[in-house]
Design a protein around this motif. Structure first.
Motif, short mmCIF file in Angstrom:
data_model
loop_
_atom_site.label_atom_id
_atom_site.label_comp_id
_atom_site.label_asym_id
_atom_site.label_seq_id
_atom_site.Cartn_x
_atom_site.Cartn_y
_atom_site.Cartn_z
N ASP A 280 0.82 -1.23 0.00
CA ASP A 280 0.00 0.00 0.00
C ASP A 280 0.84 1.27 0.00
OD1 ASP A 280 -2.35 -1.45 -0.01
OD2 ASP A 280 -2.47 -1.51 2.18
N PHE A 281 2.07 1.18 -0.55
CA PHE A 281 2.92 2.37 -0.54
C PHE A 281 2.29 3.51 -1.33
CE2 PHE A 281 6.12 4.99 -2.62
CZ PHE A 281 6.80 5.48 -1.53
N TYR A 282 1.82 3.22 -2.53
CA TYR A 282 1.27 4.28 -3.38
C TYR A 282 -0.05 4.82 -2.83
CZ TYR A 282 4.86 3.62 -6.87
OH TYR A 282 6.07 3.58 -7.52
N ARG A 283 -0.78 3.97 -2.15
CA ARG A 283 -2.01 4.45 -1.53
C ARG A 283 -1.70 5.48 -0.45
NH1 ARG A 283 -6.86 0.63 0.99
NH2 ARG A 283 -8.07 2.32 1.94
N LYS A 284 -0.66 5.21 0.34
CA LYS A 284 -0.29 6.17 1.40
C LYS A 284 0.35 7.42 0.80
CE LYS A 284 0.15 2.73 5.05
NZ LYS A 284 1.01 2.08 6.04
N LEU A 285 1.11 7.25 -0.29
CA LEU A 285 1.68 8.41 -0.96
C LEU A 285 0.57 9.30 -1.51
CD1 LEU A 285 4.25 9.85 -2.02
CD2 LEU A 285 4.06 8.44 -4.07
N TYR A 286 -0.47 8.66 -2.05
CA TYR A 286 -1.63 9.40 -2.56
C TYR A 286 -2.32 10.16 -1.43
CZ TYR A 286 -6.19 10.03 -4.91
OH TYR A 286 -7.34 10.55 -5.45
N GLY A 287 -2.35 9.55 -0.25
CA GLY A 287 -2.99 10.20 0.90
C GLY A 287 -2.24 11.42 1.40
N LEU A 288 -0.95 11.52 1.05
CA LEU A 288 -0.18 12.69 1.49
C LEU A 288 -0.49 13.94 0.68
CD1 LEU A 288 3.37 11.13 2.07
CD2 LEU A 288 1.66 11.74 3.78
N LEU A 289 -1.19 13.77 -0.43
CA LEU A 289 -1.50 14.92 -1.28
C LEU A 289 -2.71 15.66 -0.73
CD1 LEU A 289 -1.03 13.34 -4.83
CD2 LEU A 289 0.55 14.82 -3.60
N ASP A 290 -2.46 16.73 -0.02
CA ASP A 290 -3.52 17.60 0.48
C ASP A 290 -3.06 19.04 0.33
OD1 ASP A 290 -1.86 18.30 2.67
OD2 ASP A 290 -2.57 16.57 3.80
N PRO A 291 -3.92 20.03 0.56
CA PRO A 291 -3.52 21.42 0.32
C PRO A 291 -2.26 21.86 1.05
CG PRO A 291 -5.89 21.27 0.62
CD PRO A 291 -5.35 19.91 0.92
N SER A 292 -1.97 21.25 2.20
CA SER A 292 -0.81 21.68 2.98
C SER A 292 0.51 21.32 2.32
CB SER A 292 -0.86 21.08 4.38
OG SER A 292 -0.70 19.66 4.32
N VAL A 293 0.49 20.37 1.35
CA VAL A 293 1.75 19.91 0.77
C VAL A 293 2.44 21.02 -0.01
CG1 VAL A 293 0.90 19.10 -1.48
CG2 VAL A 293 2.73 17.86 -0.34
N PHE A 294 1.70 22.05 -0.42
CA PHE A 294 2.30 23.16 -1.15
C PHE A 294 2.92 24.20 -0.23
CE2 PHE A 294 -1.20 21.92 -4.17
CZ PHE A 294 -0.36 21.31 -5.07
N HIS A 295 2.71 24.06 1.07
CA HIS A 295 3.16 25.09 2.00
C HIS A 295 4.16 24.58 3.03
CE1 HIS A 295 -0.13 27.60 0.46
NE2 HIS A 295 -0.90 26.53 0.55
N VAL A 296 4.44 23.28 3.04
CA VAL A 296 5.36 22.74 4.04
C VAL A 296 6.80 23.07 3.67
CG1 VAL A 296 3.84 20.87 4.77
CG2 VAL A 296 5.41 20.52 2.85
N LYS A 297 7.66 23.00 4.67
CA LYS A 297 9.07 23.33 4.49
C LYS A 297 9.76 22.37 3.53
CE LYS A 297 13.26 23.82 7.32
NZ LYS A 297 13.80 23.73 8.70
N TYR A 298 9.30 21.13 3.50
CA TYR A 298 9.99 20.09 2.72
C TYR A 298 9.28 19.80 1.40
CZ TYR A 298 11.74 19.56 7.46
OH TYR A 298 12.26 19.80 8.71
#
Length: 471
Positions: A280-298
Motif C-alpha cells: 500500500d505504498f502508493y495508496r499512502k503516498l496518494y494520501g499525502l497529497l492535500d492542500p498543505s503539501v504546497f506550504h510545508v518546508k519540505y
C-alpha cells in the motif's frame, strides 16, 4: 613564562596580558604570548593559559570584536585597503580560531585535568557563539548553532585510538540541552561514518546498534524530524544492515504530515537499493497529497521523490490518473510558485503514460457538477479518476499570473516527447517570482490618440467642450 616562579607567577603574568589586550587594541600582539603558553609542556602553565584564553576570547565574543561572516584570508585583509577596525576583527578571529584548534588538541592531553578544562572552555565558546554568532543570520532572530566548533569538540571526544570514556562522562551534563543533544548525534554520525571508511565491519555494526537502541524510544516529534532529515545520507549508508530501519521509517510514514514527507527519503533508498517491498505504498503516498503539501518546508524534497516514484512506465493507468487528477484539483487553490512546478509535473505524468491522455481529450465529458472523480476516496483505484477530465488545467488558463496561465496552456497542444525537468522549479519561491516580475522590462509606450489633445475638455467643436465648462 620562564621569568615567573611557579604557577602563581604565570597566572599573574597572563592576567596582565589579558587586561592589556582588553584595554587597548594597540596591545593586541600580546595574544601571541598567551597562545604561546598553550604550547607549553608544563601542565600547570597550560591550565593557566586555558583560563586566560577563556577570559580573553569570552570577553571579545561578548563585545562583538571578532569578525562576523565567512573568514577571509588574513594576508589579503591585512594588505588591503579596508579600515583598521575590520583588519583588527579579522586578525583577532584568526587568533581565536588558533586557540580553539589548540584546545581541541588538548582533549588528547595525557592529563585529565587539562582535558576537562579544555572541554569546559570549548563548550563555553559554543554557548557564547550561540549567543553572539560568528555567521550572518539569514533573517533577524534566526538561531545559528556553531556547527564547526562543535564538530571539533565531538571529534576530539570520539577518538578511534584512545578510550575517552571518562571525558565523555563529563560531557554528558551538556546533553540535557535539546540542541546539544541533537547536534551531538549529527556530529557523531559524521565522525563515526568517516571512521568506518576502510575499517572492519564491526564499526558499522556498533554504529547500527547505537541507532537502533536510540530509535526504540518514544521520540518527541521535533527529534523525530531531525533524525529523518539526516537519515538518508548520514545514517543509512553507514549501517551494516540498512533494512533494519524499516520499522522506524514505516512508523514515521504512518504518522502523516511533515513526518511522512521526511520518511519518504529513507523509504526510497530501502525500496530502490535494498529491494524492500512496502504494501500500500502508493495508496499512502496518494494520501499525502492535500492542500498543505504546497506550504510545508519540505515541499521540494517531497515532489522530487514523488517524481521518482511515479517515473516507472509499469505503473497502472488508473494509479497515475489518480495522482494527476488529485494534483490538478489541489492546483485550483495552490500559490503561483507551487503551480509553476505542479503543472509541468502533471504534464510529465501524461507524457510517461499515454493511456492517461484521455484526461485531456474528453470533449463530451460530464458537467463539472457531475465530475465522477471522488476527491474524498483514499484508495486511488476507487477514485474513478480515469473517467474524469483535467478541466482544472483549463480553468487555470485564466489564472491572474501570466506564467501560470502559460504553463496551464501546455495541454492545448500536443505534448512534446521529452519531459520538462522540474528540478529548477522545485525551489522557486514567491519572492523570486516577485523579483523576476519587477525586473521585467515593460513594452514601450504605445500611442493611444493620433490627434494631440488641446485643453482639458478638447477642442471647441468637440461635444465634450460644448456641453461642459470649467468654472
Amino acid at each position: 613564562m620562564e621569568g615567573d616562579a611557579g604557577p602563581g607567577g604565570a597566572r599573574r603574568a597572563l592576567g596582565h596580558l589579558v587586561e592589556a589586550v582588553l584595554a587597548s587594541r594597540g596591545e593586541a600582539n600580546a595574544v601571541f604570548d598567551i597562545l604561546a603558553v598553550l604550547q607549553s609542556e608544563d601542565q600547570e602553565e597550560i591550565q593557566e593559559a586555558v583560563h586566560a584564553c577563556s577570559r580573553l576570547f569570552g570577553a571579545l565574543l561578548a563585545r562583538g570584536e571578532l569578525f562576523v561572516g565567512p573568514l577571509p584570508s588574513e594576508e589579503i585583509v591585512l594588505t588591503g585597503s579596508r579600515g583598521a577596525t575590520r583588519k583588527y576583527k579579522v586578525w583577532m578571529r584568526h587568533r581565536y580560531q588558533s586557540c580553539c584548534n589548540r584546545l581541541g588538541e588538548l582533549l588528547a592531553h595525557p592529563s585529565f585535568q587539562v582535558k576537562e578544562l579544555a572541554l569546559s572552555t570549548l563548550m563555553k565558546f559554543v554557548q557564547l557563539e550561540g549567543e553572539h554568532p560568528l555567521e550572518q543570520p539569514k533573517w533577524e532572530g534566526n538561531y545559528l548553532f556553531p556547527h564547526q566548533l562543535f564538530r571539533l569538540v565531538v571529534g576530539g571526544l570520539l577518538s578511534p585510538e584512545e578510550d575517552r570514556s571518562l571525558l565523555l562522562s563529563q560531557f554528558r551534563e551538556y546533553l540535557e540541552h535539546d540542541d546539544i543533544r541533537y547536534h551531538t548525534m549529527q556530529a557523531a554520525s559524521d565522525t563515526v561514518a568517516r571512521a568506518t571508511d576502510g575499517r572492519p565491519e564491526e564499526h558499522r555494526k556498533a554504529f547500527q546498534q547505537m541507532w537502533l537502541r536510540f530509535l526504540k524510544h518514544q521520540l518527541p516529534l521535533r527529534v523525530c524530524k531531525k533524525v529523518l532529515v539526516i537519515m538518508h545520507d548520514s545514517i543509512l549508508p553507514h549501517l551494516a544492515q540498512p533494512s533494519l530501519m524499516i520499522d522506524f521509517l514505516t512508523r514515521a510514514y504512518d504518522i502523516g504530515g511533515a513526518i511522512s514527507l521526511l520518511a519518504l527519503n529513507g523509504l526510497f533508498i530501502l525500496i530502490h537499493k535494498h529491494n524492500l517491498e512496502y504494501p500500500d505504498f502508493y495508496r499512502k503516498l496518494y494520501g499525502l497529497l492535500d492542500p498543505s503539501v504546497f506550504h510545508v518546508k519540505y515541499r521540494a524534497r517531497f515532489f522530487h521523490l514523488a517524481d521518482l516514484f511515479l517515473s516507472s512506465s509499469h505503473l497502472p493507468a488508473y494509479l497515475v490518473a489518480a495522482f494527476a487528477k488529485r494534483l490538478a484539483r489541489l492546483a485550483l487553490t495552490a500559490p503561483p510558485e507551487a503551480l509553476l512546478m505542479v503543472l509541468p509535473f502533471i504534464c510529465n505524468l501524461l507524457r510517461r503514460h499515454p493511456a492517461c491522455r484521455v484526461l485531456m481529450h474528453r470533449p463530451r465529458g460530464p458537467e463539472l457538477d457531475a465530475d465522477p472523480y471522488d476527491p474524498t476516496e483514499e484508495d486511488p483505484a476507487q477514485s474513478r479518476a480515469l473517467e474524469s477530465s483535467l478541466w482544472e488545467l483549463q480553468a487555470l488558463q485564466q489564472h491572474y499570473h501570466p506564467e501560470v496561465s502559460k504553463a496551464a496552456s501546455a495541454i492545448n497542444q500536443a505534448l512534446s516527447v521529452p519531459e520538462v525537468s522540474i528540478a529548477p522549479l522545485l525551489e522557486v519561491t514567491a519572492f523570486e517570482i516577485f523579483e523576476r516580475d519587477l525586473k521585467k522590462k515593460g513594452p514601450e509606450s504605445v500611442p493611444l490618440e493620433f490627434i494631440p489633445a488641446q485643453g482639458l475638455l478638447g477642442r471647441r467643436e468637440d461635444l465634450c467642450a460644448q456641453l461642459f465648462t470649467l468654472s
